[in-house]
Design a protein around this motif. Structure first.
Motif, PDB file in Angstrom:
ATOM      1  N   LEU A 154      -0.150  22.198  26.416  1.00 55.63           N
ATOM      2  CA  LEU A 154      -0.609  22.988  25.152  1.00 55.63           C
ATOM      3  C   LEU A 154      -0.685  24.421  25.771  1.00 55.63           C
ATOM      4  N   LEU A 155      -1.275  24.534  27.024  1.00 60.55           N
ATOM      5  CA  LEU A 155      -1.551  26.087  27.396  1.00 60.55           C
ATOM      6  C   LEU A 155      -0.010  26.610  27.704  1.00 60.55           C
ATOM      7  N   GLU A 156       0.968  26.181  27.841  1.00 60.62           N
ATOM      8  CA  GLU A 156       2.158  26.534  28.214  1.00 60.62           C
ATOM      9  C   GLU A 156       3.188  26.936  27.121  1.00 60.62           C
ATOM     10  N   PRO A 193      -0.696  30.766  29.219  1.00 64.15           N
ATOM     11  CA  PRO A 193      -1.951  30.489  28.923  1.00 64.15           C
ATOM     12  C   PRO A 193      -2.794  31.672  28.186  1.00 64.15           C
ATOM     13  N   LEU A 194      -2.508  32.668  28.604  1.00 66.95           N
ATOM     14  CA  LEU A 194      -3.312  33.905  27.942  1.00 66.95           C
ATOM     15  C   LEU A 194      -2.954  34.152  26.550  1.00 66.95           C
ATOM     16  N   ALA A 242      -5.202  32.638  22.839  1.00 67.97           N
ATOM     17  CA  ALA A 242      -5.430  33.334  21.568  1.00 67.97           C
ATOM     18  C   ALA A 242      -4.866  32.777  20.427  1.00 67.97           C
ATOM     19  N   LEU A 243      -3.683  32.309  20.466  1.00 67.78           N
ATOM     20  CA  LEU A 243      -3.001  31.504  19.046  1.00 67.78           C
ATOM     21  C   LEU A 243      -3.942  30.245  18.790  1.00 67.78           C
ATOM     22  N   LEU A 244      -4.522  29.626  19.829  1.00 67.89           N
ATOM     23  CA  LEU A 244      -5.410  28.188  19.261  1.00 67.89           C
ATOM     24  C   LEU A 244      -6.480  28.846  18.948  1.00 67.89           C
ATOM     25  N   GLU A 245      -7.059  29.710  19.302  1.00 67.61           N
ATOM     26  CA  GLU A 245      -8.236  30.233  18.488  1.00 67.61           C
ATOM     27  C   GLU A 245      -8.177  30.849  17.309  1.00 67.61           C
ATOM     28  N   GLY A 295      -3.655  39.526  24.345  1.00 71.25           N
ATOM     29  CA  GLY A 295      -4.309  39.155  25.561  1.00 71.25           C
ATOM     30  C   GLY A 295      -5.679  39.529  25.672  1.00 71.25           C
ATOM     31  N   VAL A 296      -6.125  40.987  25.116  1.00 70.60           N
ATOM     32  CA  VAL A 296      -7.419  41.408  25.039  1.00 70.60           C
ATOM     33  C   VAL A 296      -8.137  40.393  24.112  1.00 70.60           C
ATOM     34  N   LEU A 297      -7.524  39.922  23.144  1.00 69.77           N
ATOM     35  CA  LEU A 297      -8.284  39.394  22.109  1.00 69.77           C
ATOM     36  C   LEU A 297      -8.561  37.620  22.812  1.00 69.77           C
ATOM     37  N   SER A 298      -7.766  37.488  23.644  1.00 68.80           N
ATOM     38  CA  SER A 298      -7.758  36.133  24.288  1.00 68.80           C
ATOM     39  C   SER A 298      -9.097  36.104  25.525  1.00 68.80           C
ATOM     40  N   LEU A 299      -9.052  37.321  25.972  1.00 66.74           N
ATOM     41  CA  LEU A 299     -10.189  37.676  26.932  1.00 66.74           C
ATOM     42  C   LEU A 299     -11.370  37.814  26.043  1.00 66.74           C
TER      43      LEU A 299
END
Length: 711
Positions: A41-43, A65-66, A70-73, A318-322
């Motif tokens: 799921l992360l890949e 994963p990065l 973000a997409l899952l969120e 990526g920043v959104l994921s952080l």
């Protein structure tokens, strides 16, 4: 659940008649199946997005994963706004469908544009990735999994009561949104506690909730799976992507990174079991920082000039994921990249002024450095005075070390006392001075130096400067030490590679040219494994030697030991499970003492408790009704205020796991607990008017409130 069918296929047994060892084996089978589910799921979604952004295959795999987080969120937030119920099925299917669409678009784009440049990714990079994952598997299994007291083991620290409660709330409510986080989604209103929900960095909780939903296991099981996958792949892939981006032509440094990655006891180990934690969300955020930083470097690097918009889009995601993982990860990345930005701007500015190093005036050099530095400072100040971050930057951790001790901690890499790692510190020192002579990578030295200074100020001082520099990490020395350790990884890799080069020269001079490389590799491997990854040991004539991983394993084994006297001991777990079965069809609210361990009965057994986390952040900032019950609950038959509060909040039961509330050797409470803070429930007796005793065992009680007995 799907995983139950998988386990039944792999291990066809009747669970009701299975002996305990077989049950344990089936849970471990579920553990590794769930790990594979989370890994995929992360890949898959992130890999598809990366390919659309024209990343190479290996870079897409490493950065996945990065982007997947973000997409899952984003999908979870959309579901929450639309009122859709979230589960592993309803979240996984859209992600997989989106991945398929993105891959088709990427494939079509490449077929139409034959002039697309691809970063090189030879076979050696794949071999290095296998090395990273192989080492991660051994270390993560040995150091994280083996100390667990079973797959559903959990640490009973205060913060963990909240983390587990959030995961349970996600599953029960079907709302996994990071902008609607709360642990009282099923409670409409309360005059006792705040039931409001809002933004909280819950990417880690989202992943754990997906694992729990998929596996059908409890939330503690899900947290261990999530942490294991983070160690197994998220951190290694992130660091590998960063090192191969920064050290393109220095393959030895990239390989050395795999050997030193897990050697720092402050990160990731210090955040997985911290004095101020565990800091699971923060751990995930820090793990993603190197990958996001690598994308930023590529965004303004030569290899990405033709695809700058793609890299900018990838970096912003990526920043959104952080941000979803933990906002202070963004500030950690800022500390990491600030020297890079300053030096890169300086180089561009000098070229624009048409100077060369030999005849460049000092004023031009200082100007080229001052402009980006001042801009970064202004951005930092704006963030510092931002009202949304005021509670964070104003939070105060007390002084934990003198100035000298804090400096020694940095030099010994002993951010998490008492364990220093002097050989690793030597590697870092060698790498630091080696990088100072490297024009392309010298900025890494300043990143680590700034992180170390922030740690020293945060750990050993007080006042404005402490909050200004360390406030984004709650002025917490353990978080600051973790950040410094993260930035020391490249330095340690450079230092280890320098040791390898020295060993290679020595073997060549000794006349072992045919075997020089193998011998040098063997020496470095032995030194690394024996010196960096051993447990504590006794040195004759000296005493006990504490090592980084030994310190973690000892603490983790103790913290996960369910059989020792603890807040929520085995008898209390069994009792709460019986209560959950007894009240299975009654969802009325249960009053409990937040600090006797009962808070864990909500995430583990679904008890509808009033206090679903410890009272660490409640006392001193509570409603008057809350205080009234805390102090006068035992007078429920005569006190009209108590009666009103109980009726208004729909409280029907009282759960007491430590009858009488007295502290003794067999009872554990959180450190801030005192008898008088909870004298209402502590003063209740079996004969207290207005109560009916429903269940009793040793010092554990379940009462039903008899409203008919009220005056």
């Amino acid at each position: 659940m799907l995983i139950h069918a998988c386990i039944s296929f792999l291990m066809p047994v009747h669970f009701s008649n299975v002996p305990e060892p077989r049950l344990v084996n089936s849970m471990w089978a579920a553990f590794f199946i769930s790990s594979l589910f989370l890994l995929f799921l992360l890949e898959i979604p992130g890999f598809a997005f990366s390919r659309l952004m024209c990343f190479s295959r290996i870079d897409s795999l490493l950065a996945a994963p990065l982007f997947s987080i973000a997409l899952l969120e984003i999908i979870s937030i959309i579901y929450s706004k639309l009122g859709f119920y979230a589960s592993w099925v309803s979240l996984s299917l859209p992600c997989l469908l989106l991945a398929l669409i993105l891959l088709l678009i990427a494939s079509f784009s490449r077929s139409r544009n034959t002039d697309v440049a691809k970063p090189s990714s030879g076979r050696s990079n794949w071999l290095i990735l296998f090395l990273y994952i192989g080492i991660a598997f051994v270390i993560a299994t040995k150091t994280y999994v083996l100390p667990l007291d079973g797959p559903s083991s959990f640490i009973q620290d205060s913060d963990n009561s909240f983390h587990l409660a959030v995961i349970r709330s996600f599953i029960d409510s079907g709302d996994y949104s990071t902008v609607n986080v709360g642990i009282y989604h099923d409670v409409m209103s309360s005059s006792i506690i705040s039931v409001a929900s809002g933004f909280y960095p819950a990417a880690w909780h989202l992943l754990a909730a997906l694992v729990a939903s998929f596996s059908g296991q409890d939330v503690a099981f899900a947290t261990n799976v999530t942490n294991y996958v983070m160690l197994l792949f998220v951190l290694p892939s992130s660091v590998f992507l960063f090192l191969k981006t920064v050290f393109k032509e220095e393959r030895g440094v990239v390989i050395a990174g795999a050997l030193v990655l897990f050697a720092f006891n402050s990160f990731p180990w210090g955040t997985l079991i911290s004095v101020s934690g565990p800091l699971f969300p923060n751990t995930l955020g820090l793990m993603l920082v190197p990958a996001c930083a690598a994308i930023f470097i590529n965004t303004i690097g030569a290899c990405a000039k033709r695809f700058s918009l793609n890299y900018i889009a990838a970096f912003l995601l990526g920043v959104l994921s952080l941000c979803f993982s933990h906002p202070n990860a963004i500030f950690t990345m800022a500390v990491l990249l600030a020297p890079f930005v300053v030096l890169r701007f300086s180089r561009w500015y000098v070229v624009k002024q048409k100077y060369v190093d030999s005849d460049m005036p000092l004023s031009v050099r200082l100007t080229s450095l001052a402009i980006p530095a001042l801009l970064i400072l202004v951005i930092w100040i704006v963030c510092f005075i931002n009202p949304a971050l005021s509670n964070t930057v104003s939070f105060t951790w007390g002084v934990t070390a003198s100035h000298l001790q804090a400096i020694i901690n940095v030099l010994a890499l002993s951010f998490r006392l008492p364990a220093g790692n002097y050989l690793l510190a030597l590697f870092v020192a060698i790498g630091f001075f080696a990088l100072l002579r490297n024009k392309e990578s010298s900025w890494l030295c300043f990143s680590y130096m700034f992180a170390a200074i922030i740690y020293i100020i945060g750990a050993s001082s007080s006042g404005f400067l402490k909050h200004f520099l360390a406030g984004f990490w709650y002025t917490d020395p353990y978080r600051l030490g973790a950040c410094a350790s993260l930035m020391a990884i490249p330095l340690a890799a450079v230092g280890l590679e320098a040791v390898y080069s020295l060993a290679l020269r020595i073997f060549n001079r000794l006349g072992y040219e045919p075997w020089a490389k193998i011998s040098a590799c063997f020496v470095c491997l032995i030194i690394t494994m024996c010196a960096l990854y051993v447990n504590d040991f006794n040195l004759p004539g000296f005493g006990r030697v504490y090592t980084g991983l030994g310190d973690y394993q000892n603490c983790s084994t103790l913290a996960n030991d369910s059989k020792r006297d603890n807040l929520f001991d085995p008898k209390e777990r069994v009792f709460c499970k019986r209560v959950a079965e007894f009240l299975e069809k009654d969802d009325s609210l249960i009053y409990n003492n937040a600090d006797d361990g009962s808070a864990f009965a909500y995430p583990l057994y679904g008890l509808n408790l009033l206090y679903r986390r410890s009272a660490a952040e409640m006392l001193g900032n509570e409603t008057s009704d809350n205080q009234t019950l805390r102090l006068h609950l035992d007078k429920l038959a005569t006190n009209e205020d108590v009666q009103r509060i109980l009726k208004e909040n729909g409280i029907k039961y009282i759960l007491d796991l430590d009858y009488g509330g007295e502290v003794n050797d067999e009872r554990c409470y959180y450190g801030y607990y005192t008898w008088d803070k909870w004298q209402g429930i502590n003063s209740i007796e079996d004969s207290t008017p207005g109560l009916k005793l429903l269940m009793s065992e040793d010092d554990m009680r379940l009462y039903e409130i008899d409203y008919s007995a009220f005056n």
